[in-house]
Design a protein around this motif. Structure first.
Motif, PDB file in Angstrom:
ATOM      1  N   VAL A  19       0.785  -1.120  -0.158  1.00 15.22           N
ATOM      2  CA  VAL A  19      -0.129  -0.097   0.068  1.00 15.22           C
ATOM      3  C   VAL A  19       0.865   1.345   0.154  1.00 15.22           C
ATOM      4  O   VAL A  19       0.278   2.272  -0.138  1.00 15.22           O
ATOM      5  N   TYR A  22       0.000   3.595  -2.983  1.00 17.04           N
ATOM      6  CA  TYR A  22      -1.016   4.117  -2.978  1.00 17.04           C
ATOM      7  C   TYR A  22      -1.187   5.312  -1.926  1.00 17.04           C
ATOM      8  O   TYR A  22      -1.950   6.307  -2.056  1.00 17.04           O
ATOM      9  N   MET A  26      -2.149   9.119  -2.841  1.00 13.75           N
ATOM     10  CA  MET A  26      -3.256   9.938  -2.110  1.00 13.75           C
ATOM     11  C   MET A  26      -2.674  11.177  -1.394  1.00 13.75           C
ATOM     12  O   MET A  26      -3.503  12.176  -1.441  1.00 13.75           O
TER      13      MET A  26
END
Length: 142
Positions: A19, A22, A26
């Motif tokens: 993650v 990601y 973000m």
């Protein structure tokens, strides 16, 4: 032969999602939205139009209808020094007999107060329509 049997350890496959990329994406999007949000325009200031057109010459003075921001209307008949305060129904009631007397020669100037919402001007045109006044001119600043 030695009884040395080798056992291989089996590694289980990990089915996890990485993650970290990601989270990076973000955070970049968060920074972009934080920078652009204050730049958005939420309202627009509107100035009433002005005109350099000259008034039409006429033998009779026009009737002036003024739309005020608080919902009132002003009606200034020829010879009046100050406009009288009327509501929408009173405006149509006062103008109907004048229109019947003068016919299509009746001229009405419709002015909107600078603070009045444009809906008030539309309401005034509806009242003039009920009185069957057809010759209406929007009055602007000069």
């Amino acid at each position: 032969m030695a009884s040395g049997i080798f056992h291989r350890k089996r590694h289980k496959l990990k089915s996890e999602i990485n993650v970290v990329p990601y989270i990076d994406v973000m955070l970049v999007l968060l920074v972009i939205f934080m920078v652009t949000a204050p730049l958005l325009t939420l309202s627009v200031d509107v100035k009433l139009p002005s005109s350099t057109a000259k008034a039409l010459d006429s033998k009779q003075e026009p009737i002036i209808v003024i739309a005020y921001p608080d919902g009132r209307f002003g009606l200034q008949l020829p010879g009046d020094k100050q406009p009288r305060q009327v509501d929408e129904a009173g405006l149509a009631t006062l103008l109907a007999p004048i229109r019947e007397q003068q016919g299509n020669d009746l001229r009405v100037l419709l002015a909107g107060d600078g603070e009045a919402p444009y809906q008030r001007v539309i309401d005034a045109t509806e009242a003039l329509k009920k009185a069957k006044v057809t010759n209406v001119v929007l009055w602007t600043k000069q």
